[in-house]
Structures are given as C-alpha cells and as structure tokens.
Design a protein around this motif. Structure first.
Motif, short mmCIF file in Angstrom:
data_model
loop_
_atom_site.label_atom_id
_atom_site.label_comp_id
_atom_site.label_asym_id
_atom_site.label_seq_id
_atom_site.Cartn_x
_atom_site.Cartn_y
_atom_site.Cartn_z
N GLN A 476 0.80 -1.22 0.00
CA GLN A 476 0.00 0.00 0.00
C GLN A 476 0.83 1.28 0.00
O GLN A 476 0.41 2.28 -0.55
CB GLN A 476 -0.93 0.01 1.22
CG GLN A 476 -1.95 -1.10 1.25
CD GLN A 476 -2.83 -1.02 2.48
OE1 GLN A 476 -3.06 0.06 3.04
NE2 GLN A 476 -3.31 -2.16 2.95
N THR A 504 1.49 6.69 -1.26
CA THR A 504 0.91 5.39 -1.59
C THR A 504 1.66 4.79 -2.78
O THR A 504 2.38 5.49 -3.49
CB THR A 504 -0.58 5.51 -1.95
OG1 THR A 504 -0.72 6.29 -3.16
CG2 THR A 504 -1.36 6.19 -0.82
N GLU A 505 1.47 3.50 -2.97
CA GLU A 505 2.02 2.87 -4.17
C GLU A 505 1.26 3.38 -5.39
O GLU A 505 0.14 3.87 -5.29
CB GLU A 505 1.89 1.33 -4.08
CG GLU A 505 2.88 0.70 -3.13
CD GLU A 505 4.29 0.67 -3.70
OE1 GLU A 505 4.51 1.21 -4.80
OE2 GLU A 505 5.17 0.12 -3.02
N GLU A 506 1.88 3.26 -6.54
CA GLU A 506 1.22 3.67 -7.78
C GLU A 506 0.01 2.78 -8.05
O GLU A 506 0.00 1.60 -7.71
CB GLU A 506 2.19 3.58 -8.95
CG GLU A 506 3.30 4.61 -8.90
CD GLU A 506 4.20 4.50 -10.12
OE1 GLU A 506 3.68 4.31 -11.24
OE2 GLU A 506 5.43 4.58 -9.95
N HIS A 507 -0.96 3.39 -8.69
CA HIS A 507 -2.16 2.65 -9.11
C HIS A 507 -2.69 3.27 -10.39
O HIS A 507 -2.18 4.32 -10.84
CB HIS A 507 -3.22 2.67 -8.00
CG HIS A 507 -3.60 4.06 -7.56
ND1 HIS A 507 -4.48 4.86 -8.26
CD2 HIS A 507 -3.20 4.79 -6.49
CE1 HIS A 507 -4.62 6.02 -7.65
NE2 HIS A 507 -3.84 6.01 -6.56
N GLN A 515 -0.67 6.01 -14.65
CA GLN A 515 -0.47 5.64 -13.25
C GLN A 515 -0.38 6.92 -12.42
O GLN A 515 0.00 7.97 -12.92
CB GLN A 515 0.82 4.84 -13.09
CG GLN A 515 0.82 3.49 -13.79
CD GLN A 515 0.01 2.46 -13.03
OE1 GLN A 515 0.27 2.19 -11.86
NE2 GLN A 515 -0.98 1.89 -13.68
N THR A 516 -0.71 6.81 -11.14
CA THR A 516 -0.62 7.95 -10.25
C THR A 516 -0.54 7.45 -8.82
O THR A 516 -0.56 6.24 -8.56
CB THR A 516 -1.82 8.90 -10.43
OG1 THR A 516 -1.59 10.10 -9.70
CG2 THR A 516 -3.11 8.25 -9.95
N ASN A 517 -0.42 8.36 -7.86
CA ASN A 517 -0.45 8.00 -6.45
C ASN A 517 -0.81 9.22 -5.61
O ASN A 517 -1.11 10.29 -6.16
CB ASN A 517 0.89 7.39 -6.01
CG ASN A 517 1.96 8.43 -5.78
OD1 ASN A 517 1.99 9.47 -6.46
ND2 ASN A 517 2.85 8.19 -4.83
N GLU A 518 -0.76 9.09 -4.30
CA GLU A 518 -1.12 10.17 -3.38
C GLU A 518 -0.15 10.18 -2.20
O GLU A 518 0.58 9.22 -1.96
CB GLU A 518 -2.54 9.99 -2.82
CG GLU A 518 -3.64 9.91 -3.86
CD GLU A 518 -3.77 8.52 -4.47
OE1 GLU A 518 -4.13 8.43 -5.66
OE2 GLU A 518 -3.47 7.52 -3.77
N ASP A 535 -3.15 14.54 -4.02
CA ASP A 535 -3.10 13.75 -5.25
C ASP A 535 -1.95 14.20 -6.14
O ASP A 535 -1.70 15.40 -6.30
CB ASP A 535 -4.41 13.89 -6.02
CG ASP A 535 -5.60 13.31 -5.26
OD1 ASP A 535 -5.42 12.24 -4.62
OD2 ASP A 535 -6.68 13.92 -5.27
N THR A 541 3.82 11.00 -10.24
CA THR A 541 4.04 10.27 -8.99
C THR A 541 4.60 11.25 -7.97
O THR A 541 5.62 11.89 -8.22
CB THR A 541 5.03 9.11 -9.18
OG1 THR A 541 4.55 8.25 -10.22
CG2 THR A 541 5.17 8.31 -7.90
#
Length: 635
Positions: A476, A504-507, A515-518, A535, A541
């Motif tokens: 996570q 967070t991990e990329e999703h 792809q992105t993360n927070e 965000d 990323t």
C-alpha cells in the motif's frame, strides 16, 4: 513499498542528449551558466555519475501506455549477509521498566573517559561488511545490495509494454549497490539551523517534543517556470566498477556535491566552482544535517580503491566547513590496534556521531572525543539519528535473541535521557525522525518487498513510552528505509505537525494506461489516518521531500511528456501550491527522469532544485553525455 531493484542505470533514450555534443570534459573545467531553454544546455564541471532509473521513451511505442510506470522503490537486504531471523508474534511493544543508566554503560556510569577496546559484538564483521561472505565492489565500502526487480508492477499490477522495457533494462544492470536519498530541510536543530542537506523526513517547526509547527519559509514565485541553471558532467571511471559519491548540501551561496575522492562547492545559480576539498579516498557516507554555521561531517576511505584492494573501509571521520570549503579535521577510532570502519554518520547540535557493528563513537565539532566503544559493553551502538535530537539504535543480545534499544541521549555527555526496548527478534530499525521520535522496522520480515518497513513506532522521547504503532503494508505504501547498516537512511516520507506523511504505491489513473499515487497523513498520537490526501495528478508520482515549517514540500515525477514539479502542501487544508515547474523539452526531461527520488539525492530551497547521483560508474556507450548533478531554478 515495492520489490527493490538495484539503483538503475543512467541511460535515457538514445539520441535524447542533454546539452550539445561534447568530448570528455576536463576534470577541472568549470560548469557553464544556465542555458537559454531554446538551446541545449552547456556542460558543467565534470564529475561522478551513478546508476539511474530506466528512462521513459520520448514518444510511447504504439499500443504502450502513455504514462510509463516508474521503477519500483525500496532497498532489500544486502546480498551475502545472513537474512534476518523470522520473528515470532510480538508479545507487545513495551518500554523499559526502569530508568536506563547513562549512555553506553550497563548501569550508572556515563560515557566517561575516552577509551578504546573490543566491543561485545565486534568480533564478527557486521551484515554487509567486508569479510561476511562477500568482497565489496570497487570503491564501495558498504555492501547493501538491493535485490533485482520481480516481474510485476508495484501493487501487483500486470506488466504492460513499457514495464517490460523497464524491467528488461533494470535486469541488465551489472551488480550495483543500493544507496540513500537526501533532501533539503528547513527544520530546526536544537533551536538552530538543521538539515540543509537533508533528511528524508525532518520535523518541521519548533522543538516541543511533538514536532510543533511554524509557518513555512518557501513562497510561491510569481512565475514557477524553471530553467536549467547548470549541470555537472560525470567523471570517468576506468573499469566496470561503481564508486560511491554520496553527499550533497545546499547553503545560502553554494551547492555542494561529493565527487570521487573530493567535495566540490558550486555557485548555486551559475555553477562556477567555488572551492574543492581533495580527499584520500571516496566518500562513503555523509551527514544529512548541518550546524548553524554550516559545518557537516563525512566518512571516507583512507585511500583510493583498487582491484587488488577494492575497499579500504570507512575509517576516516571528517568535519567539513561548507562556507569556507575546508576540511577542519579528520579523526579515527580504534579497537585495540585496529581502526574501526563505520557504517553511518550524523550530526546533532555540536556532536558528530558514528555507528558500526564495533560500536559507536562521537566527537565535538572542536575535534574532542566524547565517547567510544568500551571493552566491557555487552551491547553496541549500531548507528545514530541526528538533527534536533540524538537517538541511538543500540543492539543487545545474541544474534538469535537480538533486542534493539532506542535511546534518546544527550549529545554532549552521552547520558541516556530515555529508552524504548523493542520486542526481541526485530533485527533492524531505522530512525525516521528524532523530534518527534519515529522509528521504522520490518517486524518479522513481513514487509516482503525489501523496503525495510512494515510498521512505524511513534515514541515519546522524554519518557521512552510507545505512543502508537502504525502498520504500513508494503503493497500500500511506497516509503523505504535501509536500516541494516545505515539507521538514518529513510526516504520517500516526512514527519511534521505530529504527523507521518507517506506516499501510496502507484495505481491506475483516470487516463488510459496512466499511473498515479497520493500522499496521506497519519496522526502520531493515535496512529490513525487523518483523512488528508494530496493527489499527484494523472501520470505523475508524488513523493515527500521534507517539511517547511508546517507545510510539506513534495516532488512530482512527471509523465513522458511533462516536466517535474515541486509543490508545497499546506499542513492544515492540504492545499497544493506549485513552487517550481521544470521544462518539458525532450532533452531536459531525459536528464530529469534519469534521476528519481528513489535512487538520487534531491535538494530544494528558495526556488532551486538540485538532483544528483550517489554512484559513479563507467560511462554508457549508448549515451554521449552523462551527468552527476543538474540544477533548476525559477526567475
């Protein structure tokens, strides 16, 4: 936190060179000033270069994702070292039942008179140290080796075409040894300047034992658009080995970077060389903290490595004046008649502290020895966390019954202020922050991704009592620590406002293939998420760099067609403000994306962003230009 690859190669796509064609730059040629963004930038002073993250192509291949995923983060356990013992279910994390004795002694005596002797657990080489089953690589004194990447995307995503390219590139890397990442910080150090080099986490704000906050110093410019200020070309490494070039700092006037057996200060706006400190051997480790008068400390080898003798060990402790560009002194510590090779170095107040499997030592900035390993010790200081306070990770017990003592100590006398005893069986721990005190550990080797983190422990540094424990599953969250030999080597996280900030991990993003993360926040009193979230934006990323008072400074690694950003995130409303926006031209973006927060050193302050490598290696045959460092700046 993902399965760790080795530090990736510095090989952006062929043909995307940064700057005009050039011959091998002379070693002492000063860097050129910042170029017109319409032109390719001119090269700077030649210097080392380290393995880099695989690069995204300029234009995605047909059918491939538009925003290629980034290489997975995290460092694993060193190859050739005994794996940590599996943990039993912890019976609970308590605190000492009695006030611990003064520092370094089993009972009442303080660290006392300087003396040398054999530590209780100094007979065998430590994990990752020369002689423990593996010889170190050329020029590299410490053997922390990440495992190669697994065939899968962070978070269990399926491989796509771009990921296959990245994995293939990473797998092709020759043996590379993992490194740390440092960031600039504007926190306080016992009421004085802290971490201009600095910490992956630093605590913002006042020294109130809970990371109290103040307003941030970094202000958004009227135009955040940045240009290339200068770049430092890589030096020539004569064979296929890798040499450590750890260490970078940012002062009011200079950007300072370690090279091969030297430390160089550059004009932070124009890149001209201001001064140079020659050393007998490569810098192994460098303190991320700086005193109020810009003093810092490094560990370096006593001679240049050779094939016959690839590592002379990190026995030389030096104090560096970043303003004057001088080495003020060099010290060593012995056990018997043998020099101790140290694994890590830090600075708190006016104290330089070094730790190792042979025990810890400390010097005042005047050069006076404050303490050293004692023959009668049944425990040893594996390392220290510095900055606002000084915290030791002290190892006690046998290998199969190890217990870690997290001790807040007086940096002047060595007296123990408080102590928290971790459950037996936890082999390694990392100091994320000393004020508030936050420790990371991989309990029971349960992270499973080489990140070194399964849980964070929020500790009251005044009493030694556990405040809360925060679970951070590797699938996570993307932060990581390398606590095997370097207890302060944590990155992709920050601590401030009595909160822990984690990416967070990329999703999957909203765009096709993107792809992105927070970044999310945890309360260090309750252990619960606060509900705040920053965000990254589709295709970006985001990673924490450091605290700026009560605000969080973060870097956004860009998609294939954009430039990166530095943003300030409000500690209260989590509002994002852009501080710097890098160019999106192919040549500039190629160099920016060849360095990443996972594997490089990032420094940001006052509209200046510097990225640099932590390894120098043989130059690639597919690139005509490679760089140790690059600087960006706003108007």
């Amino acid at each position: 936190m993902t399965q760790p690859p080795p530090p990736p190669p510095q090989q952006p796509p062929q043909g995307g060179g940064f700057g005009p064609p050039q011959d091998q730059p002379p070693q002492d040629q000063p860097p050129a000033s910042g170029p017109d963004l319409g032109k390719a930038p001119q090269p700077g002073y030649g210097y080392p270069q380290a393995p880099q993250a695989p690069q995204a192509p300029q234009t995605p291949p047909q059918g491939a994702p538009q925003n290629p995923p980034q290489p997975p983060a995290g460092y694993g356990y060193p190859q050739g070292a005994p794996a940590p013992q599996p943990q039993q279910a912890p019976p609970g994390y308590g605190y000492p039942g009695q006030q611990p004795g003064p520092y370094g002694q089993p009972q009442q005596a303080p660290y006392g008179q300087p003396g040398f002797g054999q530590p209780g657990y100094g007979q065998q080489p430590g994990y990752g140290q020369p002689g423990y089953g593996q010889q170190p690589g050329y020029g590299y004194p410490q053997q922390t080796m990440p495992h190669p990447p697994q065939a899968g995307h962070p978070g269990g995503k399926k491989l796509n075409a771009q990921m296959l390219i990245i994995v293939a590139a990473v797998v092709a890397i020759a043996l590379i040894i993992g490194g740390g990442v440092w960031y600039a910080s504007s926190g306080k150090d016992d009421g004085k300047k802290d971490d201009t080099a600095s910490s992956s986490g630093g605590t913002g704000g006042t020294d109130d034992d809970n990371g109290g906050t103040t307003s941030g110093k970094e202000k958004a410019p009227s135009d955040p658009s940045a240009k290339v200020l200068f770049q430092v070309p890589a030096p020539e490494v004569k064979n296929d080995s890798t040499v450590v070039v750890s260490g970078s700092w940012l002062t009011d006037k200079a950007y300072v970077k370690s090279g091969i057996a030297r430390i160089v200060g550059y004009d932070r706006d124009k890149g001209g060389e201001l001064w140079k400190i020659p050393l007998a051997g490569p810098v192994c480790q460098a303190s991320r903290h700086v005193t109020d008068d810009n003093l810092t400390a490094v560990l370096y080898q006593p001679a240049m490595p050779t094939k016959a003798d690839p590592s002379h060990g990190c026995s030389q402790i030096a104090l560096i004046d970043l303003d004057a560009g001088k080495r003020l002194w060099t010290k060593t510590v012995k056990t018997g008649d043998q020099l101790i090779n140290f694994d890590n170095i830090t600075l708190s107040g006016k104290t330089v502290a070094v730790g190792s499997t042979s025990g810890g030592a400390a010097f005042d900035v005047s050069g006076k020895l404050l303490w050293s390993p004692k023959p009668a010790d049944s425990c040893y200081d594996a390392g220290y966390g510095g900055g606002e306070k000084l915290v030791a990770v002290r190892k006690c017990g046998s290998y199969d019954q190890r217990q870690l003592h997290i001790q807040t100590i007086d940096p002047k006398s060595g007296k123990v202020i408080s102590e928290y005893k971790m459950t037996e069986g936890i082999e390694y721990a990392s100091i994320v922050s000393t004020n508030p005190l936050v420790v990371a550990a991989d309990v029971g080797d349960s992270a499973g991704d080489g990140s070194g983190i399964s849980d964070f422990f929020s500790i009251d540094s005044r009493t030694g009592k556990l405040r809360t424990r925060i679970s951070a599953p590797g699938e996570q969250f993307a932060a990581r620590c390398e606590g095997i030999t370097r207890v302060e080597a944590c990155n992709l996280l920050a601590v401030g406002n009595d909160r822990l900030y984690l990416p967070t991990e990329e999703h999957d993003g909203t765009g096709k293939y993107s792809q992105t993360n927070e970044i999310v926040a945890f309360d260090l009193a309750t252990g619960k998420q606060t509900g705040q979230r920053a965000d990254a934006g589709d295709g970006y990323t985001i990673s924490p760099l450091r605290m700026d008072g009560g605000n969080l400074i973060a870097y956004k690694r860009p998609p294939y067609d954009k430039g990166g950003q530095v943003v300030s995130i409000s500690g209260t409303g989590f509002k994002e403000t852009t501080l710097l926006q890098n160019p999106d031209t192919d040549a500039v973006r190629d160099v920016e994306t060849s360095m990443s927060p996972e594997y490089s050193e990032f420094l940001y302050a006052e509209g200046h962003l510097f990225m640099s490598k932590v390894y120098a290696s043989k130059r690639s045959t597919v690139r005509d230009k490679e760089y140790l460092a690059v600087g960006f700046g706003t108007s």
